[in-house]
Design a protein around this motif. Sequence first.
Motif, PDB file in Angstrom:
ATOM      1  N   ALA A  14       0.835  -1.207   0.000  1.00 47.72           N
ATOM      2  CA  ALA A  14       0.000   0.000   0.000  1.00 47.72           C
ATOM      3  C   ALA A  14       0.870   1.258   0.000  1.00 47.72           C
ATOM      4  O   ALA A  14       0.548   2.240  -0.673  1.00 47.72           O
ATOM      5  CB  ALA A  14      -0.948  -0.004   1.199  1.00 47.72           C
ATOM      6  N   TRP A  18       0.567   4.099  -2.773  1.00 49.38           N
ATOM      7  CA  TRP A  18       0.284   5.460  -2.314  1.00 49.38           C
ATOM      8  C   TRP A  18       1.328   6.438  -2.854  1.00 49.38           C
ATOM      9  O   TRP A  18       0.986   7.527  -3.334  1.00 49.38           O
ATOM     10  CB  TRP A  18       0.243   5.504  -0.791  1.00 49.38           C
ATOM     11  N   HIS A  76      -3.818   5.130   3.126  1.00 45.82           N
ATOM     12  CA  HIS A  76      -5.096   4.422   3.023  1.00 45.82           C
ATOM     13  C   HIS A  76      -6.240   5.163   2.343  1.00 45.82           C
ATOM     14  O   HIS A  76      -7.146   4.510   1.825  1.00 45.82           O
ATOM     15  CB  HIS A  76      -5.561   3.988   4.411  1.00 45.82           C
ATOM     16  N   LEU A  95      -7.146   2.441  -0.140  1.00 44.51           N
ATOM     17  CA  LEU A  95      -6.134   1.393  -0.276  1.00 44.51           C
ATOM     18  C   LEU A  95      -6.184   0.518   0.968  1.00 44.51           C
ATOM     19  O   LEU A  95      -6.101   1.035   2.092  1.00 44.51           O
ATOM     20  CB  LEU A  95      -4.734   1.994  -0.415  1.00 44.51           C
ATOM     21  N   THR A  97      -4.529  -3.079   2.635  1.00 45.60           N
ATOM     22  CA  THR A  97      -3.573  -4.173   2.570  1.00 45.60           C
ATOM     23  C   THR A  97      -4.313  -5.467   2.855  1.00 45.60           C
ATOM     24  O   THR A  97      -5.120  -5.536   3.780  1.00 45.60           O
ATOM     25  CB  THR A  97      -2.450  -3.970   3.603  1.00 45.60           C
ATOM     26  N   THR A 106      -2.492  -5.048  -2.397  1.00 47.69           N
ATOM     27  CA  THR A 106      -3.282  -3.889  -1.997  1.00 47.69           C
ATOM     28  C   THR A 106      -4.557  -3.867  -2.841  1.00 47.69           C
ATOM     29  O   THR A 106      -4.490  -3.908  -4.068  1.00 47.69           O
ATOM     30  CB  THR A 106      -2.497  -2.583  -2.224  1.00 47.69           C
ATOM     31  N   VAL A 108      -7.255  -1.631  -4.173  1.00 47.69           N
ATOM     32  CA  VAL A 108      -7.445  -0.202  -4.406  1.00 47.69           C
ATOM     33  C   VAL A 108      -8.857  -0.014  -4.971  1.00 47.69           C
ATOM     34  O   VAL A 108      -9.183  -0.540  -6.025  1.00 47.69           O
ATOM     35  CB  VAL A 108      -6.412   0.370  -5.399  1.00 47.69           C
TER      36      VAL A 108
END
Length: 160
Positions: A14, A18, A76, A95, A97, A106, A108
């Motif tokens: 993640a 990100w 997140h 996001l 995990t 991840t 998304v």
Amino acid sequence: MSTVTVTEFIDARAEDVWALLVDLPIRANWLRTVGGVELLTQGRLGPGTAWRETRTRPDGGDQAEEFVVLEARPPHRLVLSSPGTGVDYRITWTLRTMRRRGRGCTAVSVEQQALPIAPYGRVVALLFGGLAARTVEGAIRRDLADLATAAVGASDTEAA
């Protein structure tokens, strides 16, 4: 109000996903429909950060879209606002995990809400809602596929 949600599983951490998502100057490097990014604010990404992207439309023309960060909770949740004609858009990236097929990945999810702000925005949404939703879903799927390709490539490079 119209809402479209798409989820993609990306074989990367993640934090790595990100990092790509919020590194605004490099968005045009991994998003195939983005030709350029212009930062409208300075400083670290957070509420109030704004930028303009030039995207290629399906018909081959260009369209500028502006985004403003409403909320950023690394790694997140990212909530963006984008003004439209008669409609404002809210785009939420989430996001999570998780484990999939015995490996870490991840999930998304991207949710785009179209919020009519003018009477004609409601009429347009009513007339073209289904078509617009399919178009938006396709665009989100392309962006997520591009993000997955870039994130997995970055993870492979780090592992080597």
